[in-house]
Design an enzyme around this catalytic site. Sequence first.
Site, PDB file in Angstrom:
ATOM      1  N   CYS A  33       0.422  -1.143  -0.026  1.00 20.19           N
ATOM      2  CA  CYS A  33      -0.093   0.119   0.107  1.00 20.19           C
ATOM      3  C   CYS A  33       0.802   1.230   0.049  1.00 20.19           C
ATOM      4  O   CYS A  33       2.199   1.428   0.104  1.00 20.19           O
ATOM      5  CB  CYS A  33      -0.708   0.103   1.245  1.00 20.19           C
ATOM      6  N   ASP A 443      20.053  37.728 -12.506  1.00 22.82           N
ATOM      7  CA  ASP A 443      19.052  38.285 -13.087  1.00 22.82           C
ATOM      8  C   ASP A 443      18.654  39.908 -12.454  1.00 22.82           C
ATOM      9  O   ASP A 443      18.625  39.600 -11.369  1.00 22.82           O
ATOM     10  CB  ASP A 443      17.867  37.090 -13.100  1.00 22.82           C
TER      11      ASP A 443
END
Length: 492
Positions: A33, A443
């Site tokens: 599971c 940037d």
Amino acid sequence: MDDVEAQYRAVSSRDERFDGVFFTAVRTTGIYCRPSCPARTPRRENVEFHRSAASAEAAGFRACRRCRPDSTPGSPEWDVRADVVGRAVRLVRDGVVEREGVPGLASRLGYSERHVTRMLTQELGAGPLALATSQRTRTARVLVETTDLSMADIAFASGFSSVRQFNDAFRRAFARTPTELRAHGPAGTRGGGALHLRLAVRQPFHADALAGFLADHAVPGLERGDGRLFARVLTLPHGNGAAEMVLHDDHVAVRLELADQRDLTAAVARLRHLLDLDADPAAVDTALAEPGPHAVDLADLVATRPGLRVPGTVDAAETAVRTVVGQQVSVSGARTVLGRVVATAGEPVTFDLAHEHGLTHAFPTADALATLEPETLPMPRSRGRTVVGLAHAVAVGDLSLDVGVDRDEASRTLLALPGIGPWTVGYVRMRGLGDPDVLLDTDLVLRRILDARGATTDDVRHWSPWRSYAGMHLWTEHLARQAEQRTRGSRA
């Protein structure tokens, strides 16, 4: 996560954060599971843990019909890790073993088959062939439940070499034959040209920011964004495809048309990468919300946008070209130029799904771009030369940008190409190659934001290894403030 007591505590609390990270196998029932399975928690002495579904299946366990462990998000570890095992898992996810076999996988990694098998078995409890077989079974299940293809067609489309191998894999994984699974599967979605998929998402998930980013960068003819819907044409190993994605808070609904069903595995892997669905947002948010020096902690931004994703890509080479074209121009300007390139050099597509969204062409291949004359491209000649040179390097194999590439090696090769600088390399590494720890320190927007907070790029090392997500938080907040200012200006 190798602490078995911690794993059992996660199972006892049904902690969804660990779905896909490990699997719980119960010896008394023969079932495995996901950790969040709603069934009664098994006794500790009856449980064993596996790092992969393939490992659990190899040990003789079958998938739980209640929690569907085969439909969990992938482990975020394999997208983060830059070592050989992480690269190998990403290649297996993309279907390389189906297309090239284990020898092809080993060749891409630069190691022997035996060494790759040993490393994967040691880490995941299963070798590359077992991992690929487990993945084939899940791909086949999608086709069984969502199409009317014959079982023979599904077997070969999923990568199995025979129908018998296909049937045996289904019985081992699901304790049902494919025919039985189709009879008991969801009704109402089979038939027609499109596959209907539901992609699992690890929570939290900030769908609006992700969908907004993709829509803002959508290239006409190739992509379309509208609210939480995003559609695009895909270039895949065996042909083209078209995908429509609707981003919900807890899953992504996908409609997919493929020229060749063998590309389903690669298409799903690439869409998950595009949407960053296998990320661990809880770990990222917790780390970024911790206080840092110089007032550069991101607690307020994380609280505003929990589960923010870093948009990825379906093709890193495409991202590299798009990044070069977008240098020193606005996002809208880059979209216009790229739309012209796509219409001129891209392959036309005729999928019903593409037509529905006004999509007309695939993104040009590296081979197609490499044959163009730079001066014919709708951009400055120097940038055109960079685009053609980049495409040529990819086309002849001097530059590899596939999902299993060594990120450092690819970055060095990319940086050595004329016209490509550090910002472009960092952006491609972040979005195209999925590196979670890239801060674009050149940037201008990020530098202004950090300057306003009295900080330098050296002051934010505590964001590592999630600096890509930190940068996305700062970018997103900046764009949100710009939009708010424009709205106020229009009202005034």
